[in-house]
Write an enzyme that holds these catalytic residues in place. Structure first.
Site, short mmCIF file in Angstrom:
data_model
loop_
_atom_site.label_atom_id
_atom_site.label_comp_id
_atom_site.label_asym_id
_atom_site.label_seq_id
_atom_site.Cartn_x
_atom_site.Cartn_y
_atom_site.Cartn_z
NE ARG A 39 -2.62 0.69 3.56
CZ ARG A 39 -1.96 1.33 4.54
NH1 ARG A 39 -1.51 2.55 4.36
NH2 ARG A 39 -1.76 0.74 5.69
CE1 TYR A 92 -17.61 9.64 -15.17
CE2 TYR A 92 -16.21 9.99 -13.26
CZ TYR A 92 -17.06 9.19 -13.99
OH TYR A 92 -17.37 7.94 -13.54
CG ASP A 164 -10.01 14.11 -15.57
OD1 ASP A 164 -9.34 13.46 -16.40
OD2 ASP A 164 -10.99 13.65 -14.96
CE LYS A 189 -13.01 5.36 -18.19
NZ LYS A 189 -13.00 6.21 -17.05
C1 LIG Z 1 -12.87 12.25 -17.50
C2 LIG Z 1 -12.94 11.19 -16.45
N1 LIG Z 1 -12.28 11.37 -15.29
C3 LIG Z 1 -12.33 10.45 -14.30
C4 LIG Z 1 -13.06 9.28 -14.44
C5 LIG Z 1 -13.12 8.30 -13.32
O1 LIG Z 1 -12.25 7.24 -13.57
P1 LIG Z 1 -12.47 5.75 -12.98
O2 LIG Z 1 -13.71 5.22 -13.58
O3 LIG Z 1 -11.21 5.05 -13.41
O4 LIG Z 1 -12.57 5.88 -11.50
C6 LIG Z 1 -13.76 9.06 -15.62
C7 LIG Z 1 -14.56 7.83 -15.79
O5 LIG Z 1 -15.28 7.66 -16.73
C8 LIG Z 1 -13.69 10.04 -16.65
O6 LIG Z 1 -14.38 9.89 -17.81
#
Ligand SMILES: Cc1ncc(COP(=O)(O)O)c(C=O)c1O
Length: 373
Positions: A39, A92, A164, A189
């Protein structure tokens, strides 16, 4: 026998052994000299963090159990109870849920800034405002933020900029180079890229923030397992090639949809009619990513028919795998947004988001022609 593997093995262990007390003391006295507990750090998660850090040009990074954990770690780097954050309205749905439903309980409040007002933050800034969170390319409408202007505006008000970069990837854009303070990913992703891993990462511009991030990852228990780290590292080795292929296919899909009579609108920064096309072209080095959204009539039956008829874009509410898929923001990723937020953004029943894969593009176009017929 001297075994020297070419690829880092999977250190599938939760803990590491020490010879004696001197050895464990060395762990604490010489950071990075050995491992104690997965961890806190593991060769595989460190390899992933370093790979993302190198791509983004940071001073250090942490690999997290998901993109959500990455967003949480990033916000916790700068915020405590009583603080206020700004968030781009185009965001998101999970980020909005974290801010609206969970961080609000911990005393961190949020104000959303409409896209058009991002570079004029004064009306939104409070004495307790610490940062602004935005996406390089927004989910799901692919609005593109001018990161240099955004960083300048944030820093003028003493705010940190947290970006992000999930949709754009560092293949297109490296936000730290434009002045962002932290950049984060849903590694789930494009970075991992094969729809088989849930992971995240945050990269810091300064060593001090990187150390905070690692501490937060460790004590909140946000860090990533060895196997998921290993898979993500493997995926990242082809990221440059994949993202170029995703982008080239998405451009053709966007061009096709743009001319299709059943489609009311297409949201893709690679289209010359996209409001931020010129910015996206420079900021993304001529690539526009594999994500796009388009609008059908606001009728569940019409959307269902598209989903049922398409074979190459299965309805799978994630994105960025090598295989194409489609998603529905209103019913899935953005359902946590308030009704007025949804209405303002135009996230309605007819909005469909495509994640364009790397298949032969003629097959994708033929499938879309069939599904929309
Ligand atoms: C732009 C964006 N940021 C963060 C996330 C969250 O990621 P995770 O699903 O890996 O927790 C997503 C998920 O779809 C996303 O599209």
């Amino acid at each position: 026998m001297n075994i020297i593997p070419k690829i880092t093995p999977i250190y599938q262990t939760s803990v590491f052994k020490f010879e004696d007390l001197d050895a464990v003391q060395q762990y604490f006295d010489e950071p990075g000299s050995r491992y104690l507990y997965s961890r806190n750090g593991n060769p595989n998660s460190d390899e992933l963090a370093e790979a993302v850090n190198r791509w983004e040009g940071g001073a250090g990074a942490v690999a997290t159990g998901s993109g959500m954990a990455a967003i949480f770690a990033a916000l916790m780097t700068y915020c405590q109870a009583g603080d206020h954050v700004l968030c781009a309205a185009d965001i998101y749905g999970g980020s909005a849920a974290l801010l609206n439903q969970e961080l609000s309980r911990l005393g961190v409040s949020v104000s959303y800034v409409p896209f058009e007002e991002l570079y004029e933050l004064r009306p939104y800034v409070q004495a307790s405002t610490k940062l602004l969170l935005c996406e390089t390319m927004s989910n799901p409408l692919l609005r593109v933020v001018d990161l240099r202007a955004m960083a300048t505006e944030c820093h003028q008000h003493g705010l940190k900029l947290v970006v992000d970069n999930t949709f754009a990837t560092p293949v297109l854009t490296k936000p730290l180079a434009f002045g962002a303070d932290l950049v984060l990913h849903s590694v789930t992703k494009y970075l991992a890229g094969h729809s088989d891993v849930t992971a995240g990462a945050v990269v810091a511009r300064t060593a001090e923030d990187a150390a905070r991030l690692r501490q937060i990852g460790m004590v909140f228990g946000l860090t990533l397992s060895p196997m998921e780290s290993w898979l993500s590292v493997r995926g990242m080795k082809t990221m440059r090639l994949r993202v170029a292929a995703h982008s080239h296919n998405a451009q053709q899909v966007a061009d096709f949809l743009d001319l299709h009579p059943a489609v009311q609108a297409v949201y893709y920064p690679g289209l010359p009619t996209h409001p931020q096309h010129a910015l996206a072209a420079t900021q993304g080095h001529g690539l526009f990513s594999g994500m796009l959204s388009f609008r059908l009539p606001d009728d569940v039956a019409v959307v269902n028919r598209f989903m049922q008829r398409s074979q190459r874009f299965p309805f799978a509410p994630s994105l960025a795998g090598v295989d194409s898929s489609c998603s529905h923001p209103l019913y899935t990723s953005h359902r946590a947004l308030a009704d007025d937020q949804l209405a303002e953004l135009g996230i309605t029943v007819g909005l469909i988001r495509l994640s364009v894969g790397i298949e032969p593009v003629e097959e994708l176009l033929a499938d879309l022609a069939h599904a929309l017929a």
